[in-house]
Enzyme design. Structure first.
Site, PDB file in Angstrom:
ATOM      1  N   CYS A  38      25.088  39.008 100.867  1.00 42.57           N
ATOM      2  CA  CYS A  38      24.735  38.492 102.190  1.00 42.57           C
ATOM      3  C   CYS A  38      24.982  36.988 102.278  1.00 42.57           C
ATOM      4  CB  CYS A  38      23.262  38.812 102.458  1.00 42.57           C
ATOM      5  SG  CYS A  38      22.614  38.210 104.032  1.00 42.57           S
ATOM      6  N   SER A  40      22.982  34.807 103.323  1.00 45.76           N
ATOM      7  CA  SER A  40      21.802  34.074 102.870  1.00 45.76           C
ATOM      8  C   SER A  40      21.912  33.726 101.390  1.00 45.76           C
ATOM      9  CB  SER A  40      20.535  34.897 103.119  1.00 45.76           C
ATOM     10  OG  SER A  40      20.380  35.173 104.492  1.00 45.76           O
ATOM     11  N   HIS A  43      24.426  30.820 101.055  1.00 51.50           N
ATOM     12  CA  HIS A  43      23.878  29.513 101.421  1.00 51.50           C
ATOM     13  C   HIS A  43      23.257  28.826 100.204  1.00 51.50           C
ATOM     14  CE1 HIS A  43      24.907  30.108 105.473  1.00 51.50           C
ATOM     15  NE2 HIS A  43      23.850  30.776 105.882  1.00 51.50           N
ATOM     16  N   HIS A  59      19.104  40.354  97.779  1.00 50.35           N
ATOM     17  CA  HIS A  59      17.912  40.808  98.508  1.00 50.35           C
ATOM     18  C   HIS A  59      18.193  42.008  99.413  1.00 50.35           C
ATOM     19  CE1 HIS A  59      20.072  38.075 101.200  1.00 50.35           C
ATOM     20  NE2 HIS A  59      19.556  38.792 102.189  1.00 50.35           N
ATOM     21  N   CYS A 162      18.705  44.562 104.671  1.00 50.43           N
ATOM     22  CA  CYS A 162      18.672  43.240 105.307  1.00 50.43           C
ATOM     23  C   CYS A 162      19.501  43.224 106.581  1.00 50.43           C
ATOM     24  CB  CYS A 162      19.164  42.152 104.334  1.00 50.43           C
ATOM     25  SG  CYS A 162      19.202  40.495 105.067  1.00 50.43           S
TER      26      CYS A 162
END
Length: 361
Positions: A38, A40, A43, A59, A162
């Site tokens: 993902c 996220s 990042h 996650h 997610c």
């Protein structure tokens, strides 16, 4: 167990041995079967968001329960489960009023006095998003996972953990899109495609997909978009207003940029709502014309799609199994854990919807 360990921003993750504990009274040990890669996670890898390291990222996962603590009542060994980072305690004000995704109670984590769930080179290791899923096993609170039907393919189930829950939940729960309303979705990655699919399930009358890449716009049509707009050389706000004769009821920003968040608000009709799903860099300020607020327009955020994941995820699984939720088309590549850095390289290019790390049985 083997895990992909993140050490410093800008450096590749390394596959290393990490120790994992035994389940506490309310904890579940899960054998990881699949993990989505993902933005996220990216990042953190690229240093846009700080996090203590070394740490295991990941996650968006699914797996099989191996062991449970003595007080666990929600899952049993052998259950197939999807995990969720919005772990909830079940007794705080947010939980008791149905806002499970807003729970931040420390009750779902081990205290500093207890042994850590993870240890790296004999030292405590922080757990990312209560999960740390880029590993062969996960040790989580029982309210960080939910059992699903066993005929659901786990590589597709992982996406629900997610991106799919965030995108569809923003439509169903945060924005509450009603049948016949018009929707614009900016950014057609995993979350944007899920928002498009969710809008179609909600009965939106017109669903406008916006992206820079023609390949993603073609994919958006598969997920339910009725119209597409290329952002490469188009004034997307004007294009949306022209298509809808004044603007959309709902706009969903799924990238996390200042410019696209502002566009989402500006392309609304009177009384419309812009929902920012993308992770905008902390500290960024949005320039919004306050006069538009007097037209009843709203700008709001969405935390993991305002989900009630123990209820939502099994329903999303049923949607997939009946052909209403599209997950097969979202997976661009299946990779091994040792190829994790390839997945991040591809994510930076922005051309793929989702790569999934798959563990062998």
């Amino acid at each position: 167990m083997k895990a992909a360990v993140f050490h410093t921003p800008g450096s590749p993750l390394s596959i290393e041995d990490v120790s994992i504990g035994k389940p506490g009274p309310h904890e579940v040990l899960i054998r990881t079967r699949a993990v989505g890669v993902c933005h996220s996670d990216l990042h953190l890898v690229d240093g846009l968001l700080p996090h203590p390291a070394p740490v295991i990222l990941g996650h968006e996962a699914a797996g099989v329960v191996e062991a449970v603590g003595e007080l666990v009542r929600t899952v049993r060994p052998g259950d197939h489960v999807v995990t969720c980072l919005s772990v909830y305690c079940g007794h705080c004000e947010h939980c008791l009023t149905g806002e499970l995704s807003l729970c931040i109670s420390p009750d779902t984590r081990r205290s500093k006095e207890e042994e850590p769930r993870l240890a790296y080179r004999h030292k405590p290791m922080p757990q990312f998003a209560n999960l740390s899923a880029f590993a062969e096993q996960m040790l989580v609170h029982e309210h960080a996972c939910v059992a699903i039907r066993r005929d659901m393919p786990l590589d597709r189930a992982a996406l629900i953990g997610c991106g799919v829950t965030t995108g569809t939940g923003a439509v169903f729960h945060t924005a509450k899109v009603a049948p016949g309303e018009t929707v614009a979705v900016i950014g057609c990655g995993g979350i944007g495609l899920s928002a498009i699919n969710g809008a179609a399930l909600a009965g939106a009358g017109r669903i406008i997909a916006i992206d820079m890449l023609d390949s993603k716009l073609d994919l958006a049509r598969t997920f339910g978009a009725t119209d597409v707009i290329s952002a490469k050389d188009t004034d997307v706000v004007k294009a949306v207003r022209d298509l809808t004769r004044g603007g959309v009821h709902h706009a969903f920003e799924c990238i996390g940029l200042k410019s696209t968040a502002e566009q989402a608000f500006t392309m609304l009709r009177r009384g419309g709502t812009a929902t920012v799903i993308g992770m905008v860099k902390p500290g960024v300020k949005l320039d919004i014309d306050p006069y538009q607020l007097l037209q009843g327009k709203r700008l709001q955020g969405s935390v993991m799609g305002s989900n009630r994941f123990p209820v939502d995820m099994p329903r999303l699984v049923d949607f997939y199994m009946t052909g209403k939720l599209r997950l097969d088309e979202m997976i661009s590549r299946r990779l091994k854990l040792e190829q994790i850095n390839e997945a991040f390289d591809e994510l930076r290019l922005g051309e793929l919807a989702r790569s999934v790390i798959v563990f062998e049985d």
